[in-house]
Design an enzyme around this catalytic site. Structure first.
Site: not given
Ligand code: GDP
Ligand code: IMO
Ligand code: MG
Length: 432
Positions: A13, A15, A17, A38-39, A41-42, A299, A304, A413
């Protein structure tokens, strides 16, 4: 042109995506090489707000071919739902391809994921996303999996499912669950094969063509290094390798073709799920990071766990991934803190260490922090290095120093445009 891996440098998580969405404006191809839905990606851009689970984050550029690679596991029902959602926003899905070699998350995999997780006691819970990721990869390794190409091979599919169901029904019986019906399962799978039909292909020729043709290819990682099956906090890990080493087997890109690895890293730390997380804050600062950063799972919606930046983890991530540069995200979340802490070492058995210990030892470490002055002003409108407050620049340099890697992108942001892109590349290149 570059073949660039974009991978998570922390607990997921970070960022990824939003970084891939930005870079994909110029990309010819984006490939997901491991993991499954499980991903989360916002991506926030002119089409709207999306939480992509399986579709590569390059889908918003109609010129980008998006590939779900052989190293992934695909839940066809969920993918079809996601395709519908993204299409409804006016995005073309014509360029979405799925490797015939990717494994299928079958209806019993999420079920087993849930049952196995509930059988784990208290502190040993992994906190999986219950998307069936572990059981699907387990079947892959046991050589009893079903692959996406099989959805279009009725006879072969029935044989594979018959073998698999016999074993699964024994396991389900152990949990007191009713058996699964072979005919029904075959029909469900064939229907998926019919609907996804032309998208399921041998992706290797198109990947090779892109790589050999010198096109810009992005490899989109899922999760982060600390949940890597081999290098993460085992057993609290996922069942694939989110580190850059997995791009080759997972995407079909030869090792010699990779030109760049971008590590995506938050300006602080978050984790969802179980396992050691040394910098976790169970106080007002932790709450504030969660509130301001909107730190709830994309997801599962779970809150968190939040903490300060972990310098030990970033060095570990750097060593394993060989980052060319960092994309540091969510700097703006720190805008209103008087003091910002950075973990620079762990204390273990009375000794300060900067290497990452294995899980049982990591459970016992205490973080050693240094304190940085906050900048107490908004960075959200910053678009250039000079727009950033001096204290924020100093903080970014400290991250790069701990990572032993320069940074090239700073996001301030969640929206695509809220990004500072540094042409002058490197710790030495930009002056604090
Ligand atoms: P990913 O799984 O690595 O793609 O990341 P996620 O989408 O699960 O989590 C990142 C969160 O932070 C999302 O809600 C994004 O919209 C948000 N985000 C990403 N970059 C920034 C940033 O620079 N600032 C803020 N405030 N939010 C961000
Ligand atoms: P993105 O791609 C954050 C975590 C779960 C759990 C462990 C194993 O959005 O970064 P799984 O379902 O893969 O067997 O779970 O990994 N987990 C994540 N945590 N971001 C994710 O994906 C995750 N995908 C799995 O919370 O601890
Ligand atoms: Mg994520």
């Amino acid at each position: 042109m570059a073949v660039t891996a974009v991978v998570g440098a922390q607990w997921g998580d970070e960022g990824k995506g939003r970084v891939v969405d930005y870079l994909a404006q110029r990309a010819d191809m984006v490939i997901r090489f491991q993991g499954g839905d499980n991903a989360g990606h916002t991506v926030i851009n002119h089409y709207g707000t999306f939480k992509l689970h399986m579709i590569p984050s390059g889908i918003f550029n109609p010129k980008t071919r998006c590939v779900i690679g052989a190293g992934t596991v695909v839940n066809p029902a969920n993918l079809l739902g996601e395709i519908e959602e993204v299409e409804a926003a006016g995005v073309s899905l014509d360029n979405l391809y799925i490797s015939e070699r990717a494994h299928v998350v079958l209806p019993y995999h999420p079920k087993l994921d849930g049952l196995e997780e509930s059988a784990r006691e208290g502190g040993s819970k992994i906190g999986t996303t219950k998307r069936g990721i572990g059981p699907t990869y387990a079947d892959k390794a046991a050589r009893s999996g079903v692959r996406m190409g099989d959805l279009k091979r009725p006879g072969y599919l029935r044989e594979r499912l018959a073998m698999s169901l016999e074993r699964k029904n024994r396991t389900l019986a152990h949990f007191g669950m009713p058996p699964l019906d072979l005919d029904e399962m075959v029909e469900t799978c064939l229907e998926w094969g019919r609907v996804l039909g032309d998208r399921i292909v041998d992706t290797l020729p198109m990947v090779q063509e892109a790589v050999r043709g010198g096109h810009y290819v992005l490899l989109e990682g899922q999760l982060g290094v600390m949940r890597d099956l081999d290098w993460g906090i085992y057993p609290y890990v996922t069942s694939s390798n989110p580190t850059a080493g997995a791009v080759f087997s997972g995407a079909g890109v030869p090792p010699t073709a990779l030109t760049e690895v971008i590590g995506v890293v938050k300006a602080y730390s978050t984790a969802v799920g179980g396992g050691p997380f040394p910098v976790e804050l169970l106080d007002a600062d932790g709450e504030k990071l969660r509130d301001v950063g909107k730190e709830y799972g994309a997801t599962t919606g779970r809150p968190r766990r939040c903490g300060w930046f972990d310098g030990v983890a970033i060095k570990y991530a750097s060593w394993l991934n060989g980052f060319s540069s960092l994309a540091i995200t969510k700097l703006d979340v720190l805008d209103d803190f008087d003091v910002i802490k950075v973990c620079v070492a762990y204390e273990l058995d009375g000794e300060q260490i900067t290497r990452m210990p294995d899980t049982p030892d990591l459970e016992r470490v205490t973080p050693v922090y240094e304190e940085w002055a906050g900048w107490k002003q908004s960075t959200q409108d910053a678009r250039t290095w000079d727009d950033l407050p001096k204290a924020a620049r100093a903080f970014l340099h400290r991250i790069a120093e701990l990572a032993e890697v320069p940074f090239r992108y700073v996001s301030v942001g969640p929206e695509r445009r809220q990004l500072v892109v540094l042409d002058t590349f490197g710790v030495e290149g930009v002056k604090a």
